[in-house]
Scaffold this motif. Structure first.
Motif, short mmCIF file in Angstrom:
data_model
loop_
_atom_site.label_atom_id
_atom_site.label_comp_id
_atom_site.label_asym_id
_atom_site.label_seq_id
_atom_site.Cartn_x
_atom_site.Cartn_y
_atom_site.Cartn_z
N MET A 1 2.45 -1.11 2.46
CA MET A 1 1.08 -1.02 2.01
C MET A 1 0.34 -2.34 2.23
O MET A 1 -0.85 -2.34 2.47
N GLU A 2 1.09 -3.45 2.16
CA GLU A 2 0.45 -4.75 2.38
C GLU A 2 -0.07 -4.85 3.81
O GLU A 2 -1.10 -5.47 4.05
N TYR A 5 -3.43 -2.72 4.15
CA TYR A 5 -4.60 -3.29 3.50
C TYR A 5 -4.94 -4.68 4.01
O TYR A 5 -5.79 -5.35 3.47
N TRP A 6 -4.27 -5.15 5.03
CA TRP A 6 -4.53 -6.42 5.68
C TRP A 6 -4.47 -7.58 4.68
O TRP A 6 -5.29 -8.48 4.70
N ARG A 7 -3.49 -7.55 3.77
CA ARG A 7 -3.34 -8.64 2.79
C ARG A 7 -2.93 -9.93 3.49
O ARG A 7 -3.45 -10.99 3.20
N THR A 12 -0.24 -8.60 9.70
CA THR A 12 -0.82 -7.30 10.04
C THR A 12 -1.38 -7.31 11.46
O THR A 12 -1.20 -6.35 12.20
N PRO A 142 -7.81 2.29 5.29
CA PRO A 142 -7.64 1.75 3.93
C PRO A 142 -8.61 0.61 3.62
O PRO A 142 -9.13 0.52 2.51
N VAL A 143 -8.87 -0.23 4.60
CA VAL A 143 -9.79 -1.35 4.38
C VAL A 143 -11.21 -0.84 4.20
O VAL A 143 -11.95 -1.30 3.32
N TYR A 145 -12.08 2.15 3.13
CA TYR A 145 -12.15 2.84 1.83
C TYR A 145 -12.21 1.84 0.69
O TYR A 145 -12.95 2.02 -0.27
N GLU A 146 -11.41 0.78 0.78
CA GLU A 146 -11.41 -0.23 -0.27
C GLU A 146 -12.78 -0.91 -0.39
O GLU A 146 -13.24 -1.21 -1.47
N LYS A 147 -13.43 -1.12 0.74
CA LYS A 147 -14.71 -1.82 0.75
C LYS A 147 -15.85 -0.91 0.28
O LYS A 147 -16.74 -1.35 -0.45
N GLN A 149 -15.58 2.15 -1.45
CA GLN A 149 -14.96 3.19 -2.27
C GLN A 149 -15.98 3.98 -3.08
O GLN A 149 -15.91 5.21 -3.16
#
Length: 169
Positions: A1-2, A5-7, A12, A142-143, A145-147, A149
């Motif tokens: 998952m990391e 999400y480009w942690r 990544t 995912p990025v 959606y996170e931004k 949301q």
């Protein structure tokens, strides 16, 4: 998952670019060629490292030995029980695949209609192009959606209510 999400951007980016490079190389070259060149690159790297370590040992006059000794001494054999288990798993997989292929090609259900529709999709995109698009989406969605949301959830809620009114729930 990391990774998704480009942690860790460096890790990544490395994974994402290497997967895309592999997929793009498969569009230009056969799988056998790509695997052969990857094996040649790995062999070149290990030979270079071995020569480097040997020269370093000679210059420093140390006795470290072979740099891959720990890997060479690993036991890499399968027991009879492990082979039996792998053979049984392979047999189950082959039997299930044959049953599924028989069901598919003898048109047990309407799944054949879906396959017929997929031939038209296949005329537009080959499988490798769809795989490249899936990898790009997997790393970007995912990025996004996170931004965004809140906005995405708002529109998904509107869609859900429209579908529920059409279905009648």
């Amino acid at each position: 998952m990391e990774l998704l999400y480009w942690r860790d951007v460096k890790q990544t980016g490395l994974v994402f670019s290497s997967v895309l490079l592999l997929l793009f190389s498969l569009t230009q070259f056969s799988v056998v060629s790509v695997v052969a060149y990857l094996a040649l690159a790995a062999l070149s790297a290990t030979i270079s490292f071995r020569v480097y370590k040997s020269v370093l040992q000679a210059v420093q006059k140390t006795d470290e030995g072979h740099p891959f000794r720990s890997y060479l001494e690993l036991e890499m054999s399968l027991s009879h029980d492990q082979m039996q288990r792998y053979a049984e798993n392979t047999q189950l997989y082959i039997n299930n695949s044959l049953k599924e292929l028989r069901r598919l090609f003898l048109v047990q259900d309407l799944f054949a209609v879906v396959m017929w529709l997929l031939t038209y999709v296949g005329a537009l995109f080959n499988g490798l192009t769809l795989l490249i698009m899936a990898v790009v989406s997997m790393f970007s969605m995912p990025v996004v959606y996170e931004k965004y949301q809140a906005q995405i959830d708002q529109y998904l809620g509107l869609i859900r209510t429209q579908v529920n009114t059409v279905v009648g729930k």
